[in-house]
Design a protein around this motif. Structure first.
Motif, PDB file in Angstrom:
ATOM      1  N   ASN A   1       0.841  -1.191   0.000  1.00  0.00           N
ATOM      2  CA  ASN A   1       0.000   0.000   0.000  1.00  0.00           C
ATOM      3  C   ASN A   1       0.879   1.245   0.000  1.00  0.00           C
ATOM      4  O   ASN A   1       0.693   2.155  -0.809  1.00  0.00           O
ATOM      5  CB  ASN A   1      -0.913  -0.033   1.229  1.00  0.00           C
ATOM      6  CG  ASN A   1      -1.828   1.153   1.341  1.00  0.00           C
ATOM      7  OD1 ASN A   1      -1.532   2.241   0.880  1.00  0.00           O
ATOM      8  ND2 ASN A   1      -2.934   0.958   2.003  1.00  0.00           N
TER       9      ASN A   1
ATOM     10  N   HIS B   1       2.747   1.826  -3.346  1.00  0.00           N
ATOM     11  CA  HIS B   1       1.845   2.351  -4.385  1.00  0.00           C
ATOM     12  C   HIS B   1       1.566   3.834  -4.139  1.00  0.00           C
ATOM     13  O   HIS B   1       1.558   4.637  -5.082  1.00  0.00           O
ATOM     14  CB  HIS B   1       0.523   1.577  -4.400  1.00  0.00           C
ATOM     15  CG  HIS B   1       0.640   0.183  -4.905  1.00  0.00           C
ATOM     16  ND1 HIS B   1       1.196  -0.151  -6.124  1.00  0.00           N
ATOM     17  CD2 HIS B   1       0.247  -0.991  -4.357  1.00  0.00           C
ATOM     18  CE1 HIS B   1       1.147  -1.445  -6.304  1.00  0.00           C
ATOM     19  NE2 HIS B   1       0.567  -1.994  -5.236  1.00  0.00           N
ATOM     20  N   LEU B   2       1.327   4.203  -2.894  1.00  0.00           N
ATOM     21  CA  LEU B   2       1.039   5.605  -2.573  1.00  0.00           C
ATOM     22  C   LEU B   2       2.251   6.490  -2.842  1.00  0.00           C
ATOM     23  O   LEU B   2       2.108   7.592  -3.377  1.00  0.00           O
ATOM     24  CB  LEU B   2       0.582   5.731  -1.119  1.00  0.00           C
ATOM     25  CG  LEU B   2      -0.765   5.061  -0.795  1.00  0.00           C
ATOM     26  CD1 LEU B   2      -1.041   5.148   0.702  1.00  0.00           C
ATOM     27  CD2 LEU B   2      -1.903   5.667  -1.590  1.00  0.00           C
TER      28      LEU B   2
ATOM     29  N   LEU C   1       2.547   7.203  -6.484  1.00  0.00           N
ATOM     30  CA  LEU C   1       1.554   8.194  -6.885  1.00  0.00           C
ATOM     31  C   LEU C   1       2.001   9.595  -6.486  1.00  0.00           C
ATOM     32  O   LEU C   1       1.868  10.540  -7.269  1.00  0.00           O
ATOM     33  CB  LEU C   1       0.191   7.873  -6.264  1.00  0.00           C
ATOM     34  CG  LEU C   1      -0.940   8.825  -6.626  1.00  0.00           C
ATOM     35  CD1 LEU C   1      -1.190   8.864  -8.133  1.00  0.00           C
ATOM     36  CD2 LEU C   1      -2.207   8.451  -5.876  1.00  0.00           C
TER      37      LEU C   1
ATOM     38  N   VAL D   1      -6.590  10.360  -1.820  1.00  0.00           N
ATOM     39  CA  VAL D   1      -6.607   9.140  -2.620  1.00  0.00           C
ATOM     40  C   VAL D   1      -6.106   7.985  -1.762  1.00  0.00           C
ATOM     41  O   VAL D   1      -5.059   8.082  -1.133  1.00  0.00           O
ATOM     42  CB  VAL D   1      -5.709   9.286  -3.868  1.00  0.00           C
ATOM     43  CG1 VAL D   1      -5.694   7.989  -4.680  1.00  0.00           C
ATOM     44  CG2 VAL D   1      -6.166  10.454  -4.729  1.00  0.00           C
ATOM     45  N   THR D   2      -6.863   6.903  -1.740  1.00  0.00           N
ATOM     46  CA  THR D   2      -6.444   5.706  -1.027  1.00  0.00           C
ATOM     47  C   THR D   2      -5.981   4.659  -2.038  1.00  0.00           C
ATOM     48  O   THR D   2      -6.161   4.824  -3.247  1.00  0.00           O
ATOM     49  CB  THR D   2      -7.591   5.115  -0.184  1.00  0.00           C
ATOM     50  OG1 THR D   2      -8.675   4.777  -1.050  1.00  0.00           O
ATOM     51  CG2 THR D   2      -8.059   6.099   0.879  1.00  0.00           C
ATOM     52  N   CYS D   3      -5.400   3.585  -1.539  1.00  0.00           N
ATOM     53  CA  CYS D   3      -5.016   2.463  -2.385  1.00  0.00           C
ATOM     54  C   CYS D   3      -5.472   1.200  -1.670  1.00  0.00           C
ATOM     55  O   CYS D   3      -5.142   0.991  -0.496  1.00  0.00           O
ATOM     56  CB  CYS D   3      -3.510   2.456  -2.602  1.00  0.00           C
ATOM     57  SG  CYS D   3      -2.982   1.236  -3.818  1.00  0.00           S
TER      58      CYS D   3
ATOM     59  N   TYR E   1      -6.130   2.483  -6.968  1.00  0.00           N
ATOM     60  CA  TYR E   1      -6.250   3.808  -6.357  1.00  0.00           C
ATOM     61  C   TYR E   1      -7.734   4.133  -6.321  1.00  0.00           C
ATOM     62  O   TYR E   1      -8.464   3.827  -7.267  1.00  0.00           O
ATOM     63  CB  TYR E   1      -5.519   4.871  -7.177  1.00  0.00           C
ATOM     64  CG  TYR E   1      -4.020   4.691  -7.184  1.00  0.00           C
ATOM     65  CD1 TYR E   1      -3.276   4.845  -6.012  1.00  0.00           C
ATOM     66  CD2 TYR E   1      -3.344   4.375  -8.351  1.00  0.00           C
ATOM     67  CE1 TYR E   1      -1.894   4.687  -6.014  1.00  0.00           C
ATOM     68  CE2 TYR E   1      -1.968   4.221  -8.367  1.00  0.00           C
ATOM     69  CZ  TYR E   1      -1.256   4.374  -7.195  1.00  0.00           C
ATOM     70  OH  TYR E   1       0.108   4.223  -7.194  1.00  0.00           O
ATOM     71  N   CYS E   2      -8.173   4.738  -5.217  1.00  0.00           N
ATOM     72  CA  CYS E   2      -9.594   5.055  -5.050  1.00  0.00           C
ATOM     73  C   CYS E   2      -9.775   6.515  -4.670  1.00  0.00           C
ATOM     74  O   CYS E   2      -8.965   7.086  -3.936  1.00  0.00           O
ATOM     75  CB  CYS E   2     -10.202   4.180  -3.958  1.00  0.00           C
ATOM     76  SG  CYS E   2     -10.118   2.416  -4.320  1.00  0.00           S
TER      77      CYS E   2
ATOM     78  N   ALA F   1      -3.352   0.430  -9.623  1.00  0.00           N
ATOM     79  CA  ALA F   1      -2.147   0.924  -8.950  1.00  0.00           C
ATOM     80  C   ALA F   1      -0.871   0.581  -9.705  1.00  0.00           C
ATOM     81  O   ALA F   1       0.184   1.131  -9.400  1.00  0.00           O
ATOM     82  CB  ALA F   1      -2.086   0.390  -7.529  1.00  0.00           C
TER      83      ALA F   1
ATOM     84  N   PRO G   1       0.670   4.355 -11.842  1.00  0.00           N
ATOM     85  CA  PRO G   1       0.511   5.588 -11.078  1.00  0.00           C
ATOM     86  C   PRO G   1       0.490   6.845 -11.958  1.00  0.00           C
ATOM     87  O   PRO G   1      -0.155   7.828 -11.605  1.00  0.00           O
ATOM     88  CB  PRO G   1       1.705   5.594 -10.122  1.00  0.00           C
ATOM     89  CG  PRO G   1       2.689   4.641 -10.701  1.00  0.00           C
ATOM     90  CD  PRO G   1       1.895   3.647 -11.488  1.00  0.00           C
TER      91      PRO G   1
ATOM     92  N   ALA H   1      -3.083   7.322 -13.044  1.00  0.00           N
ATOM     93  CA  ALA H   1      -3.883   7.803 -11.911  1.00  0.00           C
ATOM     94  C   ALA H   1      -3.595   9.276 -11.646  1.00  0.00           C
ATOM     95  O   ALA H   1      -4.514  10.068 -11.409  1.00  0.00           O
ATOM     96  CB  ALA H   1      -3.595   6.969 -10.670  1.00  0.00           C
TER      97      ALA H   1
END
Length: 94
Positions: A5, A8-9, A12, A49-51, A64-65, A75, A78, A81
């Protein structure tokens, strides 16, 4: 799950920064992480933005949400996104 998580963040965040947006990973007291994104040219334009892992088999592993929970983009891309977030947070004339 937590390390994937975070990775990925972080990817981004880098892509959003390349598009001129201010972004950082925030961790709540409960341990939940998300990316806080702000348009520096119009600071009232922001998004969180969450993952999350996919809950359905057959879909890509991580998504990604948007802040309201809707899936935005896979994800594993990125840059794609970040382009969507930048489009949503663009000020008039940008």
């Amino acid at each position: 799950m937590g390390d994937a998580n975070f990775e990925h963040l972080e990817r981004l965040v880098a892509e959003l920064g390349a598009r001129g947006l201010l972004a950082r990973v925030v961790q709540t007291q409960s341990g939940r992480r998300f990316v806080r994104v702000i348009n520096p040219n119009a600071t009232s334009l922001s998004e969180s933005v969450t993952c999350r892992p996919a809950a359905v088999s057959g879909l890509p592993d991580w998504w990604y949400c948007w802040s309201w929970g809707e899936r935005m983009h896979t994800a594993d891309d990125p840059a794609g996104a970040a382009t969507k977030v930048a489009r949503v947070l663009a000020a008039v004339g940008e």
